[in-house]
Every structure is written in structure tokens, then in C-alpha cells.
Enzyme design. Sequence first.
Site, PDB file in Angstrom:
ATOM      1  N   ASP A  96       0.897  -1.269  -0.004  1.00  0.00           N
ATOM      2  CA  ASP A  96      -0.092  -0.167  -0.087  1.00  0.00           C
ATOM      3  C   ASP A  96       0.792   1.190   0.010  1.00  0.00           C
ATOM      4  O   ASP A  96       0.260   2.219   0.538  1.00  0.00           O
ATOM      5  CB  ASP A  96      -0.758   0.010   1.201  1.00  0.00           C
ATOM      6  CG  ASP A  96      -2.090  -0.900   0.989  1.00  0.00           C
ATOM      7  OD1 ASP A  96      -1.778  -1.890   0.232  1.00  0.00           O
ATOM      8  OD2 ASP A  96      -2.762  -1.317   2.157  1.00  0.00           O
ATOM      9  N   GLU A 134      -4.745  -0.821  -1.257  1.00  0.00           N
ATOM     10  CA  GLU A 134      -5.908  -0.746  -0.700  1.00  0.00           C
ATOM     11  C   GLU A 134      -6.966  -0.026  -1.547  1.00  0.00           C
ATOM     12  O   GLU A 134      -6.426   1.452  -1.746  1.00  0.00           O
ATOM     13  CB  GLU A 134      -5.885  -0.485   0.854  1.00  0.00           C
ATOM     14  CG  GLU A 134      -7.304  -0.426   1.503  1.00  0.00           C
ATOM     15  CD  GLU A 134      -7.180  -0.180   3.030  1.00  0.00           C
ATOM     16  OE1 GLU A 134      -5.978   0.065   3.439  1.00  0.00           O
ATOM     17  OE2 GLU A 134      -8.359   0.001   3.362  1.00  0.00           O
ATOM     18  N   LYS A 161      -6.536  -4.884  -3.049  1.00  0.00           N
ATOM     19  CA  LYS A 161      -7.240  -5.532  -2.084  1.00  0.00           C
ATOM     20  C   LYS A 161      -8.280  -4.654  -1.347  1.00  0.00           C
ATOM     21  O   LYS A 161      -8.207  -3.513  -1.171  1.00  0.00           O
ATOM     22  CB  LYS A 161      -6.275  -6.019  -0.868  1.00  0.00           C
ATOM     23  CG  LYS A 161      -5.302  -4.853  -0.321  1.00  0.00           C
ATOM     24  CD  LYS A 161      -4.293  -5.380   0.526  1.00  0.00           C
ATOM     25  CE  LYS A 161      -3.581  -4.254   1.156  1.00  0.00           C
ATOM     26  NZ  LYS A 161      -4.226  -3.602   2.336  1.00  0.00           N
ATOM     27  N   LYS A 176      -7.556  -4.657   4.834  1.00  0.00           N
ATOM     28  CA  LYS A 176      -6.188  -4.256   5.368  1.00  0.00           C
ATOM     29  C   LYS A 176      -5.503  -5.404   5.160  1.00  0.00           C
ATOM     30  O   LYS A 176      -4.202  -5.216   4.734  1.00  0.00           O
ATOM     31  CB  LYS A 176      -6.499  -4.253   6.814  1.00  0.00           C
ATOM     32  CG  LYS A 176      -7.506  -3.152   7.257  1.00  0.00           C
ATOM     33  CD  LYS A 176      -7.245  -1.736   6.708  1.00  0.00           C
ATOM     34  CE  LYS A 176      -8.437  -0.750   7.396  1.00  0.00           C
ATOM     35  NZ  LYS A 176      -8.345   0.468   6.256  1.00  0.00           N
ATOM     36  N   VAL A 209       3.234   0.230   4.172  1.00  0.00           N
ATOM     37  CA  VAL A 209       2.475   0.854   5.293  1.00  0.00           C
ATOM     38  C   VAL A 209       1.044   0.632   5.428  1.00  0.00           C
ATOM     39  O   VAL A 209       0.425   0.026   4.655  1.00  0.00           O
ATOM     40  CB  VAL A 209       2.504   2.418   4.752  1.00  0.00           C
ATOM     41  CG1 VAL A 209       3.750   3.063   4.901  1.00  0.00           C
ATOM     42  CG2 VAL A 209       1.969   2.873   3.582  1.00  0.00           C
ATOM     43  N   THR A 210       0.572   0.718   6.829  1.00  0.00           N
ATOM     44  CA  THR A 210       1.009   1.191   7.930  1.00  0.00           C
ATOM     45  C   THR A 210       1.565  -0.040   8.743  1.00  0.00           C
ATOM     46  O   THR A 210       0.942  -0.801   8.505  1.00  0.00           O
ATOM     47  CB  THR A 210       0.267   2.287   8.694  1.00  0.00           C
ATOM     48  OG1 THR A 210      -0.930   1.637   9.031  1.00  0.00           O
ATOM     49  CG2 THR A 210      -0.012   3.435   7.941  1.00  0.00           C
ATOM     50  N   CYS A 250      -1.989  -2.354   7.961  1.00  0.00           N
ATOM     51  CA  CYS A 250      -2.069  -3.298   6.782  1.00  0.00           C
ATOM     52  C   CYS A 250      -0.800  -4.257   6.733  1.00  0.00           C
ATOM     53  O   CYS A 250      -0.891  -5.388   6.112  1.00  0.00           O
ATOM     54  CB  CYS A 250      -2.163  -2.443   5.576  1.00  0.00           C
ATOM     55  SG  CYS A 250      -3.917  -1.875   5.148  1.00  0.00           S
ATOM     56  N   GLN A 286       7.648 -13.386  21.605  1.00  0.00           N
ATOM     57  CA  GLN A 286       7.580 -14.796  21.876  1.00  0.00           C
ATOM     58  C   GLN A 286       8.031 -15.806  20.856  1.00  0.00           C
ATOM     59  O   GLN A 286       7.597 -16.770  20.283  1.00  0.00           O
ATOM     60  CB  GLN A 286       5.603 -14.967  21.964  1.00  0.00           C
ATOM     61  CG  GLN A 286       5.079 -14.129  22.796  1.00  0.00           C
ATOM     62  CD  GLN A 286       3.604 -14.561  22.734  1.00  0.00           C
ATOM     63  OE1 GLN A 286       3.030 -15.498  23.164  1.00  0.00           O
ATOM     64  NE2 GLN A 286       2.895 -13.419  22.317  1.00  0.00           N
TER      65      GLN A 286
HETATM   66  N1  TIU Z   1      -2.844   0.288   4.342  1.00  0.00           N
HETATM   67  C1  TIU Z   1      -3.191   0.669   5.193  1.00  0.00           C
HETATM   68  O1  TIU Z   1      -2.523   0.480   6.383  1.00  0.00           O
HETATM   69  N2  TIU Z   1      -4.338   1.265   5.737  1.00  0.00           N
HETATM   70  C2  TIU Z   1      -4.883   1.999   6.712  1.00  0.00           C
HETATM   71  O2  TIU Z   1      -5.920   2.428   6.717  1.00  0.00           O
HETATM   72  N3  TIU Z   1      -3.932   2.435   7.441  1.00  0.00           N
HETATM   73  C3  TIU Z   1      -4.156   3.086   8.501  1.00  0.00           C
HETATM   74  O3  TIU Z   1      -3.214   3.472   9.284  1.00  0.00           O
HETATM   75  N4  TIU Z   1      -5.135   4.086   8.590  1.00  0.00           N
END
Ligand code: TIU
Length: 243
Positions: free
Chosen positions: A26, A74, A131, A134, A159-160, A164, A204
Site C-alpha cells: 500500500d 488498498e 485488496k 487491510k 504502510v502502515t 495493513c 514470543q
Molecule cells: N494500508 C493501510 O495501512 N491502511 C490504513 O488504513 N492504514 C491506516 O493506518 N489508517
Amino acid sequence: MPRLSVEAEPEAVTVDTETAALIIIDMQRDFLEPGGFGAALGNDVSLLRAAVAPCRDMLAAARELDMLVIHTREGHRPDLSDAPPLKVQRGDPEKRIGARGPMGRILIRGEPGHDIIPELYPLAGEPVIDKPGKGAFFQTDLELMLRNRAVDTLLVAGVTTEVCVNTTVREANDRGFRCIVLSDCCASYFPEFHDAGLAMIQAQGGIFGSVAPSRPLVNALAALAERNAMRAGATAAANRSVR
Ligand code: TIU
């Protein structure tokens, strides 16, 4: 078999570059540039820029070795039929998924904001997974693609970190794929969530996967590519002298 030992937490891992893929999650204008989805959620999008240069170097190293590179985005269909109403209805109606912004309709496929940032733009032949959720496995053909190519290890960037990237790593782990999350190739709007997101993966005994900085891996991949090139050159020279 081209195997590399990679320093990682909680412990070093061995990577076979022929059964590994780089997945970049993303890295879209909607998350990294002003006026997109990330900004609409109230975030400082400049915080994600830190991951761009490390991702660019990692991408170059993977391409040099002809490693499989997969990009994800996304986003939703223009009619929003694949978007859960709860996801669409969140927040200010002027800035929701599907609303018009400076980069087109927010998080809608085909709009400028939905596209991948120019620095990391996919090359022809590199799969791009669109996609709706997430996680990159949810309602996509990613798993089929990985199994068809006998991929068992994912080098994960994007990210993030806690949204995701974490969701995708958890999905991958449940499906039996080994994940090595490249810490500096990931970023979050919340630095503390970035740190916690990485910590949760490697805790862990590596409950979801391993975490490693990208630079040693980039260097190792570059050295391997150089060795391959030298070997190919020596073989070509030997073939010429036989003729
Ligand atoms: N790609 C992804 O992480 N989608 C999000 O909406 N991330 C946020 O941190 N909002």
C-alpha cells in the site's frame, strides 16, 4: 541454492532468494500524500516518507536478482459494492471513502490517489494486488500466486506498520508463509504504534515472524547479484574460448 543468512529479531534467519518474494504493502498516494485517505483520517502523512528511500533500495536489490516483487493497493470499486458500509461511513462525510478530493475519489481504484507513489512504481510484469481490506490475503489471489510460484518466505515492506502490514503478516503466518518484516521499510502515522507493531511480530520467539533492518539484506542481495553477474560473465568467456 542462493541462501543468505540475515540478522533479525528474535534470531538470525536463512533466506533462499529463489523461494522468497518482496511484498510492498500500500505505498499509495492516498496514504503518503496530502489530500488522500491518510490525511482524511486526520494523520500527518509526512511521517510515512521515512520508508520510501529504504523501500526504493530494497526494490532495486530485489529486481537486480529477479526476485518476485508484489505490490498491493488498498481500495474499492467506484460503486463501493466491495466496501463494508461500516468502513465507508466512518468520519467526516466530505472526506470519506468515495468522496472527491484533490487526488480524485478517496481510496477508489483507478483514481490518481489510489495509485502507487512514483518512486516505487511497479514495473510491467510485477503483480499488483488490489485488496478491499487491510490484509493482502483477504478476498485476493495473493495466496494462489505465491503457491503457484513455490514462494515460502515474504520480505515485507510498506504502510502502515500496525494496520495493513501487521494484518498481512498475521494472515501470512496462519497460511504457513515465513515473514521477515523490514523495519525501516515500514512506517506508521504513530511512531509508537510502529514500534509496538514490530515488537508484536517478533515477540514470543517470533510469534508472527521476524523483524530485520533492510540495509544488511540489501547489501547481501547486491553482493549475490554481483557474484551471479561475474559467474555469467566467466561462463560466457569460457564458451567463447571453446568455440
Ligand atoms: N494500508 C493501510 O495501512 N491502511 C490504513 O488504513 N492504514 C491506516 O493506518 N489508517
